[in-house]
Write an enzyme that holds these catalytic residues in place. Structure first.
Site, PDB file in Angstrom:
ATOM      1  N   THR A 175       0.807  -1.225   0.000  1.00 38.02           N
ATOM      2  CA  THR A 175       0.000   0.000   0.000  1.00 38.02           C
ATOM      3  C   THR A 175       0.836   1.269   0.000  1.00 38.02           C
ATOM      4  O   THR A 175       0.293   2.370  -0.130  1.00 38.02           O
ATOM      5  CB  THR A 175      -0.908   0.047   1.232  1.00 38.02           C
ATOM      6  OG1 THR A 175      -0.081   0.045   2.421  1.00 38.02           O
ATOM      7  CG2 THR A 175      -1.868  -1.124   1.275  1.00 38.02           C
ATOM      8  N   LYS A 176       2.148   1.144   0.178  1.00 37.48           N
ATOM      9  CA  LYS A 176       2.992   2.324   0.387  1.00 37.48           C
ATOM     10  C   LYS A 176       3.395   3.004  -0.922  1.00 37.48           C
ATOM     11  O   LYS A 176       3.210   2.457  -2.011  1.00 37.48           O
ATOM     12  CB  LYS A 176       4.228   1.946   1.205  1.00 37.48           C
ATOM     13  CG  LYS A 176       3.906   1.471   2.620  1.00 37.48           C
ATOM     14  CD  LYS A 176       3.178   2.528   3.433  1.00 37.48           C
ATOM     15  CE  LYS A 176       3.057   2.177   4.905  1.00 37.48           C
ATOM     16  NZ  LYS A 176       2.156   1.042   5.174  1.00 37.48           N
TER      17      LYS A 176
END
Length: 342
Positions: free
Chosen positions: A153-154
């Site tokens: 998700t980063k």
């Protein structure tokens, strides 16, 4: 050969951060654990942490047997409040963990001064702050050590993974030994498969590191896209009574997640809003809960900001391929919900 990309990734990341050392790990949680151990945190020590953050910021404190002390956050940045840090310090305080929440920046000068005065170390959790800058210094490069996440998700990803950075060579060497089952090649009694103390294994794979090398080579492109997406939200939500991620003077926010905290004057039912989002195929997520509100901890409702903003906060979609029309659709749904309540 099986370490070539790991070594390259560590070197490239340290160069980007402007730090002397970087140690790649299998997760940011593992990096936090290694950092705390290398910083000398022991069972019974107190570690000051922000009440609003993801639980991974705090779990390694519990692994060690130390005690997390939850303090409130600032209303504008949602990051740890330096004044509350001062009030929470006791003779048992050995460390302060600061979290650059959603890309927002902590008040690092003030926090470092507090730590120095009280003989405590500072660990920067920059899992969500990659690319953010405080007075031209990269988030994660200011404290005694900094940690990052490369979860899927980063802003940049290796699928799963993390990194520990520091300018302290002794700390780095301790973390390296801890991350290799306690094996120390510099030990005078060193023999193959022999170690003086046990350690851990939070190693990243060479394959993941190769992906990391590709990602770090285009990190500015990835961060600029995040800032562009945030700009769309900022403009489209300009007339909505809400607060978005804060960017103070002398800082650069990488805006990992565009976040909206709806004004208290509005009757905002977050669960109903999420139902509307799901119905319209929009992914969204809630602002983090205060950690002290979780069942395994004692309530600290005196942390009024943390307990107040949680129910009014939402994270908005910001994956790199999102386009302006999709962001516009999200904002139209927010406007519709706030107007009609459904």
């Amino acid at each position: 050969k099986c370490y070539d990309y790991i070594n390259k990734f560590q070197n490239e990341f340290a160069k980007y951060q402007g730090t002397k050392f970087a140690l790649a790990t299998s997760s940011c949680t593992g990096a936090i654990h290694l950092a705390l151990m290398a910083l000398g945190i022991k069972a019974g020590d107190e570690v000051i942490v922000p009440d609003i953050t993801w639980i991974a910021s705090v779990e390694p404190v519990l692994y060690i047997g130390a005690k997390p002390v939850f303090v409130d956050v600032l209303e504008n940045t949602w990051c740890i409040d330096p004044e509350k840090i001062k009030k929470a310090i006791t003779p048992k305080t050995k460390a302060i963990i600061v979290v650059h929440l959603y890309g927002n920046l902590c008040e690092m000068d003030e926090i470092m001064a507090i730590a120095k005065k009280n003989n405590s170390v500072v660990l920067e959790d920059a899992a969500e702050g990659l690319g953010s800058e405080y007075k031209r210094k990269k988030a994660g490069s200011i404290g005694d050590a900094g940690v990052f996440s490369f979860h899927g998700t980063k802003t940049m990803t290796t699928g799963e993974g993390g990194m520990l950075v520091t300018n302290n060579e002794a700390l780095f060497e301790k973390a390296k030994v801890l991350n290799d089952h306690g094996r120390n090649p510099k030990d005078p009694d060193n023999k193959m498969f022999w170690m003086r103390n046990y350690g851990y294994k939070y190693k990243i794979s060479n394959l993941q590191a190769a992906l990391g090398c590709a990602q770090i080579s285009r990190i500015e492109e990835l961060i600029n896209k995040k800032r562009e997406i945030f700009g769309w939200y900022q403009n489209l939500l300009a007339d909505i009574p809400c607060q978005l991620n804060y960017e103070a003077k002398e800082t650069k926010n990488s805006y990992w997640l565009p976040t909206v905290v709806v004004d208290e004057s509005l009757n905002f039912n977050r669960d109903s809003f999420f139902t509307l989002c799901k119905k319209n195929g929009i992914d969204s997520r809630p602002f983090f809960f205060p950690l002290s509100s979780l069942p395994m901890f004692e309530d600290k409702k005196e942390n009024k900001v943390s307990y107040n903003i949680n129910g009014r906060g939402i994270n908005l979609p910001s994956y790199h391929d999102i386009n302006f029309e999709e962001v516009k659709l999200v904002c139209l749904n927010i406007e519709k919900f706030l107007k009609n309540g459904k």
